[in-house]
Design an enzyme around this catalytic site. Sequence first.
Site, PDB file in Angstrom:
ATOM      1  CE  LYS A   1      34.872  30.256  38.911  1.00 59.61           C
ATOM      2  NZ  LYS A   1      35.123  31.609  38.568  1.00 59.61           N
TER       3      LYS A   1
ATOM      4  CE  LYS B   1      36.890  38.515  38.055  1.00 58.04           C
ATOM      5  NZ  LYS B   1      37.020  38.056  39.405  1.00 58.04           N
TER       6      LYS B   1
ATOM      7  CE  LYS C   1      44.559  33.308  40.622  1.00 58.27           C
ATOM      8  NZ  LYS C   1      44.030  32.963  41.929  1.00 58.27           N
TER       9      LYS C   1
HETATM   10  P1  AMP Z   1      40.682  34.722  43.376  1.00 55.37           P
HETATM   11  O1  AMP Z   1      41.880  34.882  42.507  1.00 55.37           O
HETATM   12  O2  AMP Z   1      39.400  34.660  42.613  1.00 55.37           O
HETATM   13  O3  AMP Z   1      40.836  33.620  44.401  1.00 55.37           O
HETATM   14  O4  AMP Z   1      40.545  36.082  44.201  1.00 55.37           O
HETATM   15  C1  AMP Z   1      41.347  36.374  45.306  1.00 55.37           C
HETATM   16  C2  AMP Z   1      41.201  37.811  45.740  1.00 55.37           C
HETATM   17  O5  AMP Z   1      41.652  38.699  44.710  1.00 55.37           O
HETATM   18  C3  AMP Z   1      39.773  38.229  46.082  1.00 55.37           C
HETATM   19  O6  AMP Z   1      39.786  39.088  47.215  1.00 55.37           O
HETATM   20  C4  AMP Z   1      39.329  38.990  44.865  1.00 55.37           C
HETATM   21  O7  AMP Z   1      38.362  39.977  45.186  1.00 55.37           O
HETATM   22  C5  AMP Z   1      40.624  39.641  44.402  1.00 55.37           C
HETATM   23  N1  AMP Z   1      40.606  39.859  42.944  1.00 55.37           N
HETATM   24  C6  AMP Z   1      40.736  38.914  41.966  1.00 55.37           C
HETATM   25  N2  AMP Z   1      40.664  39.484  40.736  1.00 55.37           N
HETATM   26  C7  AMP Z   1      40.465  40.820  40.939  1.00 55.37           C
HETATM   27  C8  AMP Z   1      40.324  41.949  40.066  1.00 55.37           C
HETATM   28  N3  AMP Z   1      40.382  41.836  38.746  1.00 55.37           N
HETATM   29  N4  AMP Z   1      40.144  43.166  40.627  1.00 55.37           N
HETATM   30  C9  AMP Z   1      40.102  43.319  41.982  1.00 55.37           C
HETATM   31  N5  AMP Z   1      40.238  42.298  42.858  1.00 55.37           N
HETATM   32  C10 AMP Z   1      40.422  41.061  42.354  1.00 55.37           C
END
Ligand code: AMP
Length: 328
Positions: free
Chosen positions: A111, A194, A197
């Site tokens: 980040k 991966k 967003k």
């Molecule tokens: P975030 O969108 O960063 O707030 O992530 C929220 C949840 O989604 C967390 O538990 C992350 O580990 C999961 N997550 C987000 N992107 C991925 C991805 N590409 N693959 C697996 N898990 C994800």
Amino acid sequence: MEKVVSGIRPTGNLHLGNYFGAVKSFVAMQDQYQCMFFIADWHSLTTHPKPENIQASARTILAEYLACGIDPQKAPIYIQSDVKETLELYLYFNMNMYLGELERVTTFKEKARQQPDNVNAGLLTYPTLMAADVLQHRAHKVPVGKDQEQNMEMMRKCARRFNNIYGVEFFPEPQNFYFGEKALKVPGLDGSGKMGKSTGNCIYLRDDEKTITKKVMKAVTDAGPTEPNSPKPEVIENLFTFLSIASTPDTYQYFDEQWNNCTLRYGDLKKQIAHDLCEIVAPIRAKIEDYSANTELLDKVAREGAEVARASASETLKAVREIIGFRK
Ligand code: AMP
């Protein structure tokens, strides 16, 4: 019964990484564990300091959680900023964590690279806020994707260190929970690591069939297999990861055999993936539309969820204050 807590930041709509990496586990766990799920609106300020409409964004995720099948009667859903107890625990944890170890967290470094003009203290202490989110309920399990492994390690460190400093066995050391056998990383279809967003490579639960198909058909590939039984390059492995999460084992095997005997046509593989993803996403999308229109219900779910979460957190905080030596 073991407690489970997890959350997602409201910085955009839920995508397939969130769904397969985390929310699908949430839904599977709600019958077996005492679950609580939250929407991490404070956390979103680390990357989006001036949100356009944070309450609407939180409601969006709430509608999506419900559409995915979280039942708030079994698993209360709350908005992080409705539970102020979290902040107090965040402060106590910050007193015990060291700059060096926080600076070494990979997601912080990433980040910091992505937003060099805004390397704020919230980013640095992201793991301690996450630890407070979970440990205020003294939860045992946290369903998360692979990208959160290091933050989970920091969470266990917070718990261990608190217990050691005050000579208590108060906080459990929460374990990562994966829906399958191992942590899942949903890849991007643009050849990047991966789906996320901030990378702009997401398939969203709100996407319609046409959009999903278009995104899958555009996935990066190579010239095709030339040697039988050769290892798959990363971009092809990514497509097979999608096949493994969206399709049946038979379908996976069918295309895997085609890869191995060099007859695989990527167009067919992509069509299959798009079709199977649409089957999963279409019913969720329909429900998202229904729930989004029902703001009264959404507000009620959040209000009731906050009450449960506050009761649980305030019990923990009373004990924490007493352990440290403050008035209860
Ligand atoms: P975030 O969108 O960063 O707030 O992530 C929220 C949840 O989604 C967390 O538990 C992350 O580990 C999961 N997550 C987000 N992107 C991925 C991805 N590409 N693959 C697996 N898990 C994800």
